[in-house]
Design a protein around this motif. Structure first.
Motif, short mmCIF file in Angstrom:
data_model
loop_
_atom_site.label_atom_id
_atom_site.label_comp_id
_atom_site.label_asym_id
_atom_site.label_seq_id
_atom_site.Cartn_x
_atom_site.Cartn_y
_atom_site.Cartn_z
N ILE A 15 0.84 -1.21 0.00
CA ILE A 15 0.00 0.00 0.00
C ILE A 15 0.87 1.26 0.00
O ILE A 15 0.49 2.27 -0.58
CB ILE A 15 -1.02 0.01 1.16
N SER A 16 2.05 1.17 0.61
CA SER A 16 2.95 2.33 0.59
C SER A 16 3.39 2.65 -0.83
O SER A 16 3.32 3.80 -1.27
CB SER A 16 4.17 2.06 1.48
N GLU A 17 3.83 1.62 -1.54
CA GLU A 17 4.25 1.84 -2.94
C GLU A 17 3.08 2.37 -3.77
O GLU A 17 3.24 3.24 -4.61
CB GLU A 17 4.81 0.56 -3.53
N TRP A 18 1.89 1.81 -3.53
CA TRP A 18 0.69 2.26 -4.24
C TRP A 18 0.40 3.73 -3.92
O TRP A 18 0.11 4.51 -4.84
CB TRP A 18 -0.49 1.37 -3.84
N ALA A 19 0.50 4.10 -2.66
CA ALA A 19 0.22 5.49 -2.27
C ALA A 19 1.23 6.46 -2.89
O ALA A 19 0.87 7.56 -3.29
CB ALA A 19 0.22 5.63 -0.75
N PHE A 20 2.48 6.04 -2.98
CA PHE A 20 3.50 6.89 -3.59
C PHE A 20 3.27 7.01 -5.10
O PHE A 20 3.34 8.11 -5.65
CB PHE A 20 4.91 6.35 -3.33
N THR A 21 2.99 5.91 -5.77
CA THR A 21 2.88 5.94 -7.23
C THR A 21 1.49 6.36 -7.72
O THR A 21 1.38 7.20 -8.61
CB THR A 21 3.26 4.59 -7.85
N GLU A 22 0.44 5.79 -7.15
CA GLU A 22 -0.92 6.06 -7.63
C GLU A 22 -1.52 7.33 -7.05
O GLU A 22 -2.22 8.06 -7.75
CB GLU A 22 -1.83 4.87 -7.36
N LEU A 23 -1.30 7.58 -5.77
CA LEU A 23 -1.87 8.77 -5.14
C LEU A 23 -0.91 9.96 -5.21
O LEU A 23 -1.31 11.09 -4.97
CB LEU A 23 -2.24 8.51 -3.68
N GLY A 24 0.35 9.71 -5.51
CA GLY A 24 1.33 10.79 -5.59
C GLY A 24 1.71 11.35 -4.23
O GLY A 24 2.19 12.49 -4.14
N LEU A 25 1.53 10.57 -3.16
CA LEU A 25 1.89 11.06 -1.83
C LEU A 25 3.40 11.00 -1.65
O LEU A 25 4.10 10.23 -2.31
CB LEU A 25 1.19 10.23 -0.75
N PHE A 26 3.92 11.81 -0.73
CA PHE A 26 5.35 11.85 -0.47
C PHE A 26 5.71 11.27 0.90
O PHE A 26 6.74 10.62 1.05
CB PHE A 26 5.88 13.29 -0.55
N ARG A 27 4.85 11.52 1.90
CA ARG A 27 5.15 11.07 3.27
C ARG A 27 3.97 10.26 3.80
O ARG A 27 2.82 10.69 3.73
CB ARG A 27 5.39 12.28 4.17
N LEU A 28 4.29 9.08 4.34
CA LEU A 28 3.29 8.24 4.99
C LEU A 28 3.69 8.06 6.45
O LEU A 28 4.87 7.88 6.75
CB LEU A 28 3.22 6.87 4.30
N GLU A 29 2.71 8.14 7.33
CA GLU A 29 2.97 8.00 8.76
C GLU A 29 2.11 6.89 9.33
O GLU A 29 1.06 6.55 8.78
CB GLU A 29 2.62 9.30 9.49
#
Length: 168
Positions: A105-119
């Protein structure tokens, strides 16, 4: 998502209800899930949050059946951040599924959602959740004193974060 994650479906309500009935799992849900209707409502809420671009919740699968949940929520488009949370059914804990799901889900959030920081944060008395965070590449950033309140008792948490620029 590599056949590990998929969005929750209405026919998953019995599994969600069973999960909510396990010891201490009530803490994973914002409301009481004590009926199939309540579980179906929770699944509907997850779909609504996805449509609103505020949270994305996925069933974690083992053998094609849901055994847990992983989510990126509190999506903030201004700062490109999100909050990761997860839970697993009792019989599926300790098998590496939560760590794999957290990585995915982290990789998905970075690539698909374009997020930079996950906590994410876990209670300091939950070493298994800490192992999931570290195993998924999240770096410990510090202690948050008395952050959570369950049954009248306060609990410290440890915060972790992963950046899009961190090694996978």
């Amino acid at each position: 998502m590599d056949n590990l994650l998929r969005p929750w479906r209405p026919d998953d309500a019995p599994i969600v209800l069973a999960a909510a009935g396990e010891p201490m799992m009530d803490r994973q849900f914002a409301s009481v899930l004590d009926s199939l209707d309540a579980a179906a409502d929770w699944i509907e809420l997850m779909a609504l949050r996805r449509a609103e671009d505020t949270a994305y919740s996925f069933a974690v699968l083992a053998g094609g059946a849901p055994v847990g949940n992983i989510a990126v929520s509190s999506v903030d488009r201004r700062h490109l951040t999100g909050w990761i949370s997860y839970w697993m059914r009792e019989e599926s804990r300790g098998k590496g599924l939560a760590t794999r799901a957290c990585r995915e889900i982290s990789e998905w959030a970075f690539t698909e959602l374009g997020l930079f920081r996950l906590e994410l944060a876990h209670r300091v008395d939950n070493p298994a959740s800490c192992r999931v965070a570290v195993g998924a590449g999240f770096v410990a950033e510090g202690l948050e004193r008395a952050r959570l309140l369950y049954d009248g008792e306060r609990f410290d948490t440890e915060r972790h974060a992963r950046l899009a620029t961190d090694p996978a």
